[in-house]
Structure formats: structure tokens, C-alpha cells
Design an enzyme around this catalytic site. Structure first.
Site, PDB file in Angstrom:
ATOM      1  N   GLY A  70      47.630  48.805  -6.280  1.00  0.00           N
ATOM      2  CA  GLY A  70      48.016  47.623  -5.536  1.00  0.00           C
ATOM      3  C   GLY A  70      47.143  47.448  -4.307  1.00  0.00           C
ATOM      4  O   GLY A  70      46.374  48.330  -3.920  1.00  0.00           O
ATOM      5  N   GLY A  71      47.257  46.290  -3.686  1.00  0.00           N
ATOM      6  CA  GLY A  71      46.578  46.049  -2.427  1.00  0.00           C
ATOM      7  C   GLY A  71      45.216  45.402  -2.570  1.00  0.00           C
ATOM      8  O   GLY A  71      44.762  45.071  -3.666  1.00  0.00           O
ATOM      9  N   LEU A 137      47.611  52.660   2.279  1.00  0.00           N
ATOM     10  CA  LEU A 137      48.329  53.094   1.081  1.00  0.00           C
ATOM     11  C   LEU A 137      48.013  52.160  -0.076  1.00  0.00           C
ATOM     12  O   LEU A 137      47.833  50.960   0.120  1.00  0.00           O
ATOM     13  CB  LEU A 137      49.845  53.069   1.293  1.00  0.00           C
ATOM     14  N   GLY A 138      47.967  52.717  -1.278  1.00  0.00           N
ATOM     15  CA  GLY A 138      47.836  51.916  -2.484  1.00  0.00           C
ATOM     16  C   GLY A 138      48.304  52.740  -3.667  1.00  0.00           C
ATOM     17  O   GLY A 138      47.827  53.854  -3.869  1.00  0.00           O
ATOM     18  N   LEU A 150      47.196  57.693  -0.615  1.00  0.00           N
ATOM     19  CA  LEU A 150      46.960  57.355   0.787  1.00  0.00           C
ATOM     20  C   LEU A 150      45.548  57.741   1.204  1.00  0.00           C
ATOM     21  O   LEU A 150      44.915  58.607   0.594  1.00  0.00           O
ATOM     22  CB  LEU A 150      47.979  58.063   1.683  1.00  0.00           C
ATOM     23  N   ALA A 151      45.095  57.078   2.271  1.00  0.00           N
ATOM     24  CA  ALA A 151      43.818  57.424   2.908  1.00  0.00           C
ATOM     25  C   ALA A 151      44.027  57.419   4.414  1.00  0.00           C
ATOM     26  O   ALA A 151      44.395  56.388   4.985  1.00  0.00           O
ATOM     27  CB  ALA A 151      42.732  56.427   2.514  1.00  0.00           C
ATOM     28  N   CYS A 167      42.097  45.735   3.900  1.00  0.00           N
ATOM     29  CA  CYS A 167      43.407  45.429   3.321  1.00  0.00           C
ATOM     30  C   CYS A 167      43.701  43.925   3.311  1.00  0.00           C
ATOM     31  O   CYS A 167      44.857  43.509   3.243  1.00  0.00           O
ATOM     32  CB  CYS A 167      44.518  46.186   4.041  1.00  0.00           C
TER      33      CYS A 167
END
Length: 220
Positions: A70-71, A137-138, A150-151, A167
Site C-alpha cells: 500500500g501507499g 509504513l507500507g 516499516l522504514a 508518501c
């Protein structure tokens, strides 16, 4: 429930890691271990499923990969801690929103250990210090199991973020832990954040491993 495996993998190429995540998720069964993969990537932009091309402003020599999370678009590079969460959500009776909360609160608690005050935002997934984003987050869920993750920006070259709308937000300020806690290494933060995620998931049986081999190891 099988043990949770936490792997410390160092720097790994993005495409091969993504393929490994997809294979892991496709092949896992009801008795498969959940795993956290802690790593860094070489320089790469990844564009999520809802990503719009206009948010990639000037990628230059950095490759852009269309992915299935997502994202919108984000950047990965050395000095950024990435943790992928291969979690059986159905087995654990956790929804996607519940996993997002576990991730965001794990990041917030980790940063608090470094005296960095951070918080999530209800309108945009991720974790922020003031108005600047420090973690993205994705996630993707398939067959009741999560992958991607996460990053957290630790100590990296931030210039590539200026070549995109991070994002999907034009002008979004980005920050990293070294702006606030210069002495905290990525290895130290990896151990702290992995421990917070384990706590958030409620696991007591955990196996920490270096690399891809199924040999139990130590992070000492």
C-alpha cells in the site's frame, strides 16, 4: 504457536528481498514461523499500488520499482533501518489496523528510549517528530498473512527524498534519528526496535538469527 524468528540480514538488494517475501508468504502453512527481517537496502525508490507518477519528481540515477504494498512512493537507502513483518494475522487474530498500531507504537517507544519524542498521525500512516516524518509504513496482506513493513530513517543521505513527494505529500519534511541522537547506531536501533515489535506482538518464544540460515545465533 511456532516461535517468532527475528533475522538480522545486513544490506540486501531490494528486488531479491521482495521476491523472497512473496515466496515466503505463498509457501507458508498454518505451522510456519512468523518472521521479522531487519535489513538495509541500496538506493531505490519504491512506488506503492496507489502510487501516482507525478509524485516522482526527478529520480535521476536511482531506480524506481513498482511494488505491491500500500501507499505511495518512498525512498530506501543505506543508513535506513527496514523491518519486514511476515506475520500470520488470521492465526494471531490481528487486523491490519492492529498491526499498524503495533508497528507505530513500537517505533514511538524505541525513539523514546533515545529521548526522541515522536507520534503517529491519524491522517497519514507513519511516525513523526514534530511535522517531520521519521518512519514510513507500507503493508500487503495475502492469505491472511502480512508482508512488507516499516522504514525508519537512522543515519542516511536524505537528498533523494527531495526528488520525490514522500508518501505522496508535496513538501513533506523528512528527518532521521541522527538529527536528535547522533550516537545511536543503526545496529543498536535495530535491536531496540525488534525487541519493541516482539513485545507488541506478545511473543515470548523468539529466535534471533544472523542471516538467512536457520542456525540460531546471537546479536551480541
Amino acid at each position: 504457536m511456532p516461535d517468532l524468528i527475528v533475522r538480522s540480514l545486513g544490506q540486501q538488494p531490494y528486488l531479491e528481498t521482495w521476491e523472497a517475501m512473496k515466496s515466503f508468504t505463498a509457501e507458508r502453512g498454518d505451522d510456519s514461523n512468523d518472521e521479522l527481517w531487519c535489513l538495509e537496502h541500496p538506493r531505490v525508490y519504491t512506488q506503492g499500488q496507489a502510487g501516482k507518477a507525478e509524485h516522482i519528481l526527478a529520480p535521476g540515477d536511482i531506480p524506481v520499482i513498482q511494488v505491491d504494498r500500500g501507499g505511495q512512493v518512498t525512498y530506501h537507502g543505506p543508513g535506513q533501518l527496514v523491518i519486514y513483518l511476515m506475520i500470520g494475522l488470521t492465526r494471531r487474530k490481528i487486523g491490519v489496523r492492529g498491526l499498524v498500531d503495533i508497528i507505530e507504537q513500537g517505533i514511538v517507544r524505541t525513539l523514546a528510549e533515545l529521548d526522541i519524542v515522536a507520534k503517529p498521525r491519524s491522517d497519514a500512516p507513519g511516525v513523526y517528530v514534530g511535522d517531520a516524518k521519521i518512519a514510513s509504513l507500507g503493508l500487503r496482506v495475502r492469505r491472511g498473512c502480512s508482508f512488507h513493513g516499516l522504514a525508519l530513517n537512522v543515519d542516511m543521505d536524505m537528498e533523494p527524498f527531495r526528488r520525490i513527494n514522500p508518501c505522496g505529500y508535496s513538501g513533506l519534511a523528512m528527518c532521521q534519528t541522527s538529527d536528535f541522537a547522533a550516537s545511536a547506531s543503526i545496529d543498536d536501533i535495530e535491536q531496540r526496535l525488534a525487541a519493541q515489535l516482539v513485545a507488541g506482538l506478545g511473543d515470548t518464544a523468539v529466535s534471533y538469527r544472523k542471516g538467512w540460515e536457520d542456525q540460531a545465533g546471537s546479536w551480541d
